[in-house]
Motif scaffolding. Sequence first.
Motif, mmCIF file in Angstrom:
data_model
loop_
_atom_site.group_PDB
_atom_site.id
_atom_site.type_symbol
_atom_site.label_atom_id
_atom_site.label_comp_id
_atom_site.label_asym_id
_atom_site.label_seq_id
_atom_site.Cartn_x
_atom_site.Cartn_y
_atom_site.Cartn_z
ATOM 1 N N LEU A 164 -23.252 24.879 8.002
ATOM 2 C CA LEU A 164 -23.115 26.279 7.592
ATOM 3 C C LEU A 164 -22.163 26.993 8.540
ATOM 4 O O LEU A 164 -22.258 26.835 9.761
ATOM 5 N N GLY A 165 -21.241 27.764 7.979
ATOM 6 C CA GLY A 165 -20.290 28.505 8.803
ATOM 7 C C GLY A 165 -19.179 27.661 9.375
ATOM 8 O O GLY A 165 -18.431 28.122 10.238
ATOM 9 N N THR A 166 -19.043 26.417 8.898
ATOM 10 C CA THR A 166 -18.031 25.527 9.443
ATOM 11 C C THR A 166 -16.632 25.896 8.964
ATOM 12 O O THR A 166 -16.464 26.494 7.904
ATOM 13 N N LYS A 167 -15.640 25.521 9.721
ATOM 14 C CA LYS A 167 -14.253 25.814 9.379
ATOM 15 C C LYS A 167 -13.821 24.904 8.228
ATOM 16 O O LYS A 167 -13.920 23.685 8.314
ATOM 17 N N GLY A 168 -13.368 25.523 7.152
ATOM 18 C CA GLY A 168 -12.941 24.746 5.999
ATOM 19 C C GLY A 168 -14.076 24.077 5.254
ATOM 20 O O GLY A 168 -13.845 23.210 4.415
ATOM 21 N N GLY A 169 -15.329 24.474 5.563
ATOM 22 C CA GLY A 169 -16.463 23.874 4.892
ATOM 23 C C GLY A 169 -16.693 22.426 5.261
ATOM 24 O O GLY A 169 -17.343 21.672 4.521
ATOM 25 N N ARG A 170 -16.191 21.990 6.415
ATOM 26 C CA ARG A 170 -16.295 20.588 6.830
ATOM 27 C C ARG A 170 -17.593 20.342 7.588
ATOM 28 O O ARG A 170 -17.754 20.786 8.722
ATOM 29 N N ASP A 171 -18.520 19.632 6.977
ATOM 30 C CA ASP A 171 -19.786 19.302 7.625
ATOM 31 C C ASP A 171 -19.559 18.268 8.732
ATOM 32 O O ASP A 171 -18.608 17.485 8.689
ATOM 33 N N ARG A 172 -20.460 18.291 9.723
ATOM 34 C CA ARG A 172 -20.366 17.281 10.773
ATOM 35 C C ARG A 172 -21.731 17.083 11.420
ATOM 36 O O ARG A 172 -22.682 17.830 11.147
ATOM 37 N N VAL A 173 -21.823 16.091 12.269
ATOM 38 C CA VAL A 173 -23.036 15.861 13.039
ATOM 39 C C VAL A 173 -22.672 15.829 14.519
ATOM 40 O O VAL A 173 -21.578 15.393 14.895
ATOM 41 N N VAL A 174 -23.568 16.333 15.350
ATOM 42 C CA VAL A 174 -23.381 16.338 16.800
ATOM 43 C C VAL A 174 -24.564 15.607 17.422
ATOM 44 O O VAL A 174 -25.720 15.968 17.163
ATOM 45 N N PRO A 175 -24.326 14.568 18.212
ATOM 46 C CA PRO A 175 -25.437 13.815 18.815
ATOM 47 C C PRO A 175 -26.318 14.698 19.702
ATOM 48 O O PRO A 175 -25.815 15.568 20.418
ATOM 49 N N ILE A 176 -27.616 14.479 19.628
ATOM 50 C CA ILE A 176 -28.558 15.136 20.542
ATOM 51 C C ILE A 176 -28.870 14.125 21.629
ATOM 52 O O ILE A 176 -29.582 13.146 21.406
ATOM 53 N N ARG A 177 -28.318 14.374 22.821
ATOM 54 C CA ARG A 177 -28.357 13.357 23.874
ATOM 55 C C ARG A 177 -29.125 13.779 25.126
ATOM 56 O O ARG A 177 -29.542 12.944 25.918
ATOM 57 N N THR A 178 -29.278 15.098 25.327
ATOM 58 C CA THR A 178 -29.784 15.576 26.610
ATOM 59 C C THR A 178 -31.041 16.425 26.451
ATOM 60 O O THR A 178 -31.314 16.975 25.377
ATOM 61 N N ASP A 179 -31.765 16.556 27.550
ATOM 62 C CA ASP A 179 -32.952 17.419 27.554
ATOM 63 C C ASP A 179 -32.560 18.880 27.345
ATOM 64 O O ASP A 179 -33.299 19.641 26.710
ATOM 65 N N TYR A 180 -31.385 19.258 27.877
ATOM 66 C CA TYR A 180 -30.936 20.642 27.697
ATOM 67 C C TYR A 180 -30.707 20.947 26.221
ATOM 68 O O TYR A 180 -31.106 22.012 25.731
ATOM 69 N N GLN A 181 -30.094 20.034 25.504
ATOM 70 C CA GLN A 181 -29.888 20.239 24.070
ATOM 71 C C GLN A 181 -31.224 20.411 23.353
ATOM 72 O O GLN A 181 -31.373 21.280 22.491
ATOM 73 N N ARG A 182 -32.191 19.573 23.709
ATOM 74 C CA ARG A 182 -33.524 19.657 23.093
ATOM 75 C C ARG A 182 -34.182 20.998 23.397
ATOM 76 O O ARG A 182 -34.807 21.618 22.534
ATOM 77 N N ASP A 183 -34.029 21.461 24.637
ATOM 78 C CA ASP A 183 -34.627 22.732 25.040
ATOM 79 C C ASP A 183 -33.998 23.893 24.271
ATOM 80 O O ASP A 183 -34.703 24.778 23.761
ATOM 81 N N VAL A 184 -32.675 23.886 24.164
ATOM 82 C CA VAL A 184 -31.987 24.961 23.433
ATOM 83 C C VAL A 184 -32.398 24.944 21.969
ATOM 84 O O VAL A 184 -32.655 25.998 21.371
ATOM 85 N N LEU A 185 -32.498 23.770 21.379
ATOM 86 C CA LEU A 185 -32.865 23.655 19.972
ATOM 87 C C LEU A 185 -34.294 24.133 19.733
ATOM 88 O O LEU A 185 -34.588 24.796 18.728
ATOM 89 N N ALA A 186 -35.188 23.830 20.677
ATOM 90 C CA ALA A 186 -36.576 24.294 20.558
ATOM 91 C C ALA A 186 -36.647 25.813 20.603
ATOM 92 O O ALA A 186 -37.391 26.445 19.837
ATOM 93 N N ARG A 187 -35.863 26.409 21.485
ATOM 94 C CA ARG A 187 -35.847 27.871 21.567
ATOM 95 C C ARG A 187 -35.172 28.499 20.343
ATOM 96 O O ARG A 187 -35.520 29.602 19.928
ATOM 97 N N ALA A 188 -34.210 27.782 19.772
ATOM 98 C CA ALA A 188 -33.583 28.264 18.544
ATOM 99 C C ALA A 188 -34.591 28.285 17.400
ATOM 100 O O ALA A 188 -34.617 29.217 16.586
ATOM 101 N N LYS A 189 -35.434 27.275 17.334
ATOM 102 C CA LYS A 189 -36.475 27.236 16.302
ATOM 103 C C LYS A 189 -37.468 28.378 16.495
ATOM 104 O O LYS A 189 -37.909 29.014 15.528
ATOM 105 N N ALA A 190 -37.809 28.627 17.747
ATOM 106 C CA ALA A 190 -38.760 29.706 18.041
ATOM 107 C C ALA A 190 -38.206 31.065 17.617
ATOM 108 O O ALA A 190 -38.936 31.913 17.089
ATOM 109 N N ILE A 191 -36.912 31.262 17.824
ATOM 110 C CA ILE A 191 -36.322 32.561 17.494
ATOM 111 C C ILE A 191 -36.067 32.686 15.994
ATOM 112 O O ILE A 191 -36.086 33.792 15.447
ATOM 113 N N ALA A 192 -35.864 31.543 15.318
ATOM 114 C CA ALA A 192 -35.681 31.569 13.869
ATOM 115 C C ALA A 192 -37.006 31.856 13.166
ATOM 116 O O ALA A 192 -37.085 32.659 12.243
#
Length: 363
Positions: A239-267
């Motif tokens: 969603l909101g991608t440039k040119g409508g181009r979907d992509r995937v980004v690897p989840i590799r780190t604890d920081y990424q997991r922490d940010v994603l968890a807080r994003a879910k909480a705020i959503a």
Amino acid sequence: MESYPRGQKNAARGLKTPANGIPPGGTRGHGAGDARRGPPERAGGPLASRAAGAVKTPAGGGWKASLARVLAAHNGAKQDGSVASYATQDKRADVLYAGFEQLRELGYRLKSVESLRGKHLEALVKRWEARGLSPSTLQNNLSVFRTFAAWIGKAGLVQAAERYVTTPGAASRSSIASEDKSWDAKGVDIVGKLAEVRARDARVALQLELQAAFGLRAREAMQLRPFLADQGSYLAVNLGTKGGRDRVVPIRTDYQRDVLARAKAIAGNRSASTMDPAKTLAQWKNRYYTVLRACGITRAEGITSHGLRHAYANDRYADLAGEPSPVRGGATSNRETDQAARLEVAEELGHSRESITTHYLGR
């Protein structure tokens, strides 16, 4: 354009909300009454024929009303007559509204946008140059005004960017980064700056962290639906991608997991994004950039939220290649390793071409 283009409120543009109840730049479809965007006729229809000539703007209503009428008549089509995307229409409208507003700040009180003249363009470009706009942004802004000039029957009014700038090379684009644009390289206390933003708006701070953790663009972070995007080992960005181009980004780190968890909480729920649910996308973009300006995150201050994406690209390259990127002083020791790392970085950033990484990594 630096201060205005991120979805201003309708009242500031003198526009009416379309019949569907969604303001221009909102998150749903747009009806024919949307003055920022052109009417929905397809290429070759009435819109295409109107795009060939000048618009006779009725008297009265001021420059905003006259600009709204020009956009309503022409903004729905590309130069070749095909239908322009919503992103293209929004970008044109943002640049034009901001440009004419800046002309007023410079003392040019145009009653109608059809009064645009060469001296106005010279004044605008000098202002952009003084504010340190990149050659790419400067060229893009002029391209929008060149299209606009043709709409109002003044094709040829807008000259090459080099004709207006006072500093040699100020309008010359380069696709190879010569400096690291990440916040670290600018000497920014990232933790402290995020805390400053968080004190003003927790959602904006969270969206900055999403950009830092996953290399997202600002709009991608705004529209991310964290529950749906979390696919376990990777983040699905669609969603909101440039040119409508979907992509995937690897989840590799604890920081990424922490940010994603807080994003879910705020959503709060599976279908929600990280934006304030009471605001349209246009309203939220306005809020987002207002907060950033208040916290000194502007081109004028030397840092932008896009710098977080630059940091992700350079950090990820170092992980993949085993050495710093060229823009961070690294020397490419193995061409195949460098190429593979660049291709992966390009994919994670939402690009398909390896060459685009020179904007972030240098060469």
